[in-house]
Design an enzyme around this catalytic site. Structure first.
Site, mmCIF file in Angstrom:
data_model
loop_
_atom_site.group_PDB
_atom_site.id
_atom_site.type_symbol
_atom_site.label_atom_id
_atom_site.label_comp_id
_atom_site.label_asym_id
_atom_site.label_seq_id
_atom_site.Cartn_x
_atom_site.Cartn_y
_atom_site.Cartn_z
ATOM 1 N N HIS A 40 0.872 -1.178 0.000
ATOM 2 C CA HIS A 40 0.000 0.000 0.000
ATOM 3 C C HIS A 40 0.909 1.229 0.000
ATOM 4 C CE1 HIS A 40 -2.761 2.988 1.827
ATOM 5 N NE2 HIS A 40 -3.755 2.200 1.467
ATOM 6 N N ASP A 48 3.264 -4.542 8.038
ATOM 7 C CA ASP A 48 2.032 -3.790 7.901
ATOM 8 C C ASP A 48 0.879 -4.783 8.070
ATOM 9 O OD1 ASP A 48 -0.210 -2.453 7.114
ATOM 10 O OD2 ASP A 48 0.617 -1.692 5.236
ATOM 11 N N GLN A 95 -4.217 -5.150 6.831
ATOM 12 C CA GLN A 95 -5.205 -6.041 6.196
ATOM 13 C C GLN A 95 -5.196 -7.443 6.779
ATOM 14 O OE1 GLN A 95 -7.527 -5.154 4.194
ATOM 15 N NE2 GLN A 95 -6.827 -3.103 3.639
ATOM 16 N N LYS A 137 -10.217 -0.861 10.431
ATOM 17 C CA LYS A 137 -10.298 -2.062 9.585
ATOM 18 C C LYS A 137 -10.519 -3.309 10.445
ATOM 19 C CE LYS A 137 -7.124 -0.073 6.203
ATOM 20 N NZ LYS A 137 -7.886 0.277 4.995
ATOM 21 N N CYS A 149 -4.828 2.675 -3.625
ATOM 22 C CA CYS A 149 -3.572 3.165 -3.013
ATOM 23 C C CYS A 149 -2.480 2.106 -3.099
ATOM 24 C CB CYS A 149 -3.778 3.586 -1.563
ATOM 25 S SG CYS A 149 -4.855 4.992 -1.394
HETATM 26 N N1 PLP Z 1 -1.598 -0.678 4.719
HETATM 27 C C1 PLP Z 1 -2.508 -1.372 4.054
HETATM 28 C C2 PLP Z 1 -2.159 -2.725 3.537
HETATM 29 C C3 PLP Z 1 -3.765 -0.847 3.838
HETATM 30 O O1 PLP Z 1 -4.675 -1.538 3.168
HETATM 31 C C4 PLP Z 1 -4.057 0.438 4.331
HETATM 32 C C5 PLP Z 1 -5.365 1.050 4.080
HETATM 33 O O2 PLP Z 1 -6.102 0.681 3.201
HETATM 34 C C6 PLP Z 1 -3.071 1.117 5.030
HETATM 35 C C7 PLP Z 1 -1.852 0.536 5.216
HETATM 36 C C8 PLP Z 1 -3.332 2.468 5.588
HETATM 37 O O3 PLP Z 1 -4.287 2.399 6.603
HETATM 38 P P1 PLP Z 1 -4.867 3.711 7.249
HETATM 39 O O4 PLP Z 1 -5.363 4.559 6.132
HETATM 40 O O5 PLP Z 1 -5.939 3.224 8.159
HETATM 41 O O6 PLP Z 1 -3.749 4.357 7.994
#
Ligand code: PLP
Length: 644
Positions: A361, A438, A441, A464, A602
């Site tokens: 992401h 990370d 997900q 999430k 993204c």
């Molecule tokens: N990392 C991953 C894999 C994501 O899917 C997302 C959001 O869709 C993020 C990071 C960023 O999350 P947030 O916008 O809640 O900080």
């Protein structure tokens, strides 16, 4: 509300329709929100059925025969596709389920009852070891129209409780209807929340039949392992997972969109919140609201206790060694930026290398790219194969003594790929690099155990994980966190301040400058309670089944290109549909009440690696059902019929 009658002594059709609709709007989504007594307007299968029954029995102002109508609104199939017969009629209504929709569904279709794969009733329990049993759907199960006499019109209509959840015994249908409405109100709207005195909310939660807030008390936490699965709770017994029941704990899932029950397939973007989370946040503002840690008064103590209890819940959820390893942040993005700035900026020097994967992401690319540009670091990328799977041998080639950090996702938000996280961590550590996972997900779909995975940091977002927005957590190894420079500076994070010198707190306070998002941290704790009660392993198992079910049906649609076909996947189905832009597909689904994301998610690098700029991305969670999947698949088939 008064009800007029017509010459036959029967109620006025408009009054009847209004009363019925008033009731329907208060019911869960498996019931129609509205019926129209004009047959061509009744789109919900149950609405069609109810309207048909009313008109047949009472002959209320409409003598025209009900046109033969497929309640699922399926048109004859394209010639190229075997299995669709003639246009279905009411008489063969019950045979318009899975076999017509999904000719290859095979074992899932029960020709006797005429139910879809998702429609076989088994006491509201889905046996996930036997995926061809499924959810209660009395609408599909009962094909034939009831034969009613005029006398028995209302009692039969209302008695026919596969459509209506109450019965009338005699004449006064309005009284009965109002009584039913009162019951429904009580069931869905009134709740008694009293977390601090230990009184449970009674049966106000479908799942949380004990006080969901009791865990906030300082006394020993009742969450010891997974206490869920007892008969009292009822939704999961053994391997049975009742998503229909779970759904009822999420008030927003009773919404309708374009007159259709909402199907929330945008879980990778954000998840919906159970009532217990909503109530917990409201309770905080009603009974506990105060700043934390800095006062002797009662509410400060309540707020501090609840906030720290939430930290304890995150610690237990991730199996961290200590609460000192859990820092509350705004979300995954802030967690990654915190590490990039407070560790990366102070520890990396020109020539050092950072590895990320192609799946990332933007939140796990941009902070590192900016740092690399600023400091002269090298950003290297682990490639993936055509299915979207990490190439471990290529990764091995990237590792070298200059590698200082490997930052990667445990589940790809764009493709759903589950990465071999433990292996990636081991390999990085053997090269002497630090590792950030990370978990944005992954935490909602699988057990994430930081002691087992052994990353140096892991981040996730509360929203999430069925919790509020604006809150998330950074896990970091305690010693490492204490060596790191503060991220932001101000109140809360200091031990002592003079104009000459500042002494910082240790972690986690060191990283929690200023007033944090107290209420939402507590809400996140409530979300973790909810997920813990369902059992993350059970969730993973059920979702795996659902993903397989959806994948199989999606692949059968001509012109669908599935993007991301890794062996190990979670939640996400990215695809393109030939003949349509992704936005068109998204809009068509939205018309049917199905919320999916379209766009680059993204994660542009991985989509470009797969040869596309954007996709349609449904993403599943434990409250989704095979019936939701059926609605989604049916809409795509409808699109296919128009342009292909
Ligand atoms: N990392 C991953 C894999 C994501 O899917 C997302 C959001 O869709 C993020 C990071 C960023 O999350 P947030 O916008 O809640 O900080």
């Amino acid at each position: 509300m008064s009800t007029n009658t017509n010459n036959n002594g029967l109620p006025n059709i408009d009054d009847l329709q209004n009363l019925a609709n008033e009731l329907f709007r208060t019911l869960p989504n498996e019931f129609p929100k509205e019926i129209s007594l004009s047959p061509d307007k009744s789109e919900h299968p149950r609405a069609t059925k109810i309207a048909e029954t009313i008109l047949q029995a009472g002959n209320l102002g409409n003598t025209a025969p009900i046109p033969a109508q497929d309640p699922l609104n399926i048109q004859p199939n394209p010639n190229s596709f075997s299995g669709f017969g003639a246009t279905p009629t009411i008489a063969n209504y019950s045979n318009t389920g899975a076999s017509a929709l999904y000719p290859n569904a095979g074992a899932g279709f029960d020709p006797q009852s005429g139910v879809t794969t998702s429609g076989v009733q088994e006491d509201y329990n889905l046996n996930i070891n036997n995926p061809h049993t499924g959810f209660h759907d009395s609408n599909l199960k009962n094909g034939a129209s009831p034969q009613l006499t005029e006398d028995s019109f209302f009692s039969q209509l209302l008695l026919n409780n596969q459509y209506l959840p109450f019965q009338t015994e005699n004449s006064s249908f309005e009284i009965e209807l109002q009584a039913a409405l009162a019951t429904v109100d009580t069931q869905f709207k009134k709740r008694d929340i009293s977390p601090l005195n230990g009184n449970g909310p009674g049966n106000n939660y479908y799942f949380l039949d004990q006080n969901p807030f009791a865990f906030d008390k300082k006394s020993p936490s009742p969450i010891v392992g997974n206490t869920f699965g007892s008969k009292e709770i009822g939704a999961i017994t053994g391997t049975n997972f009742n998503a229909e029941l779970i759904k009822k704990d999420f008030p927003i899932l009773r919404e309708t969109v374009n007159g259709k029950p909402l199907v929330w397939f945008d879980n990778a973007a954000t998840t919906q919140k159970p009532q217990s989370v909503i109530d917990r946040i409201a309770y905080f503002y009603e009974h506990e609201n105060s700043n934390i840690h800095r006062a002797a008064h009662e509410l400060a103590a309540r707020a501090s206790d609840a906030y720290e209890a939430a930290r304890e819940k995150v610690k237990t959820f991730l199996n961290a060694g200590s609460v000192n390893e859990i820092v509350f942040v705004r979300g995954a993005t802030e967690g990654i930026n915190l590490v990039a700035q407070s560790w990366g900026d102070h520890n990396l020097v020109a020539g050092d290398e950072i590895i990320v994967s192609n799946l990332e992401h933007h939140a796990n690319i941009v902070p590192w790219k900016r740092l690399a540009d600023k400091k002269g670091l090298k950003l290297r990328v682990i490639p993936v194969d055509d299915d979207g799977q990490i190439l471990l041998d290529e990764y091995a080639k990237l590792l070298n003594p200059k590698t200082r950090l490997v930052a990667f996702t445990q589940v790809s938000n764009a493709l759903g790929t589950v990465t071999p996280a433990k292996k990636i961590v081991e390999m990085a550590h053997s090269a002497g690099a630090k590792v950030l996972i990370d978990g944005a997900q992954s935490v909602s779909h699988m057990k994430v155990d930081v002691q087992d995975l052994n990353p140096d940091w892991l981040v996730f977002s509360g929203h999430k994980l069925f919790g509020p927005t604006g809150i998330g957590a950074l896990y970091g190894k305690e010693d490492l966190l204490n060596e790191m420079e503060p991220y932001q500076a101000g109140g809360n994070m200091i031990q002592d301040v003079t104009f000459e010198e500042i002494k910082y707190h240790k972690a986690p306070n060191r990283f929690e400058a200023g007033t944090g998002n107290i209420a939402d941290a507590i809400g996140l704790g409530a979300a973790i309670d909810y997920v813990t009660k369902l059992g993350i392993e059970a969730i993973g198992q059920y979702e795996h089944y659902l993903l397989e079910y959806a994948t199989k049906l999606l692949k059968e649609i001509p012109g669908v290109r599935l993007i991301g076909t890794a062996k190990d996947k979670a939640s996400v189905l990215s695809f393109n549909l030939q003949g349509y832009s992704n936005d068109q597909v998204g809009q068509a689904l939205n018309k049917e009440g199905v919320a999916v994301r379209t766009g680059h998610h993204c994660a542009q690098p991985i989509l470009r690696r797969m040869g596309v700029e954007t996709t349609v991305r449904p993403s599943l969670a434990f409250y989704n059902t095979t019936q939701d999947v059926d609605t989604f698949i049916k809409t795509l088939w409808e699109l296919k019929k128009v342009r292909f």
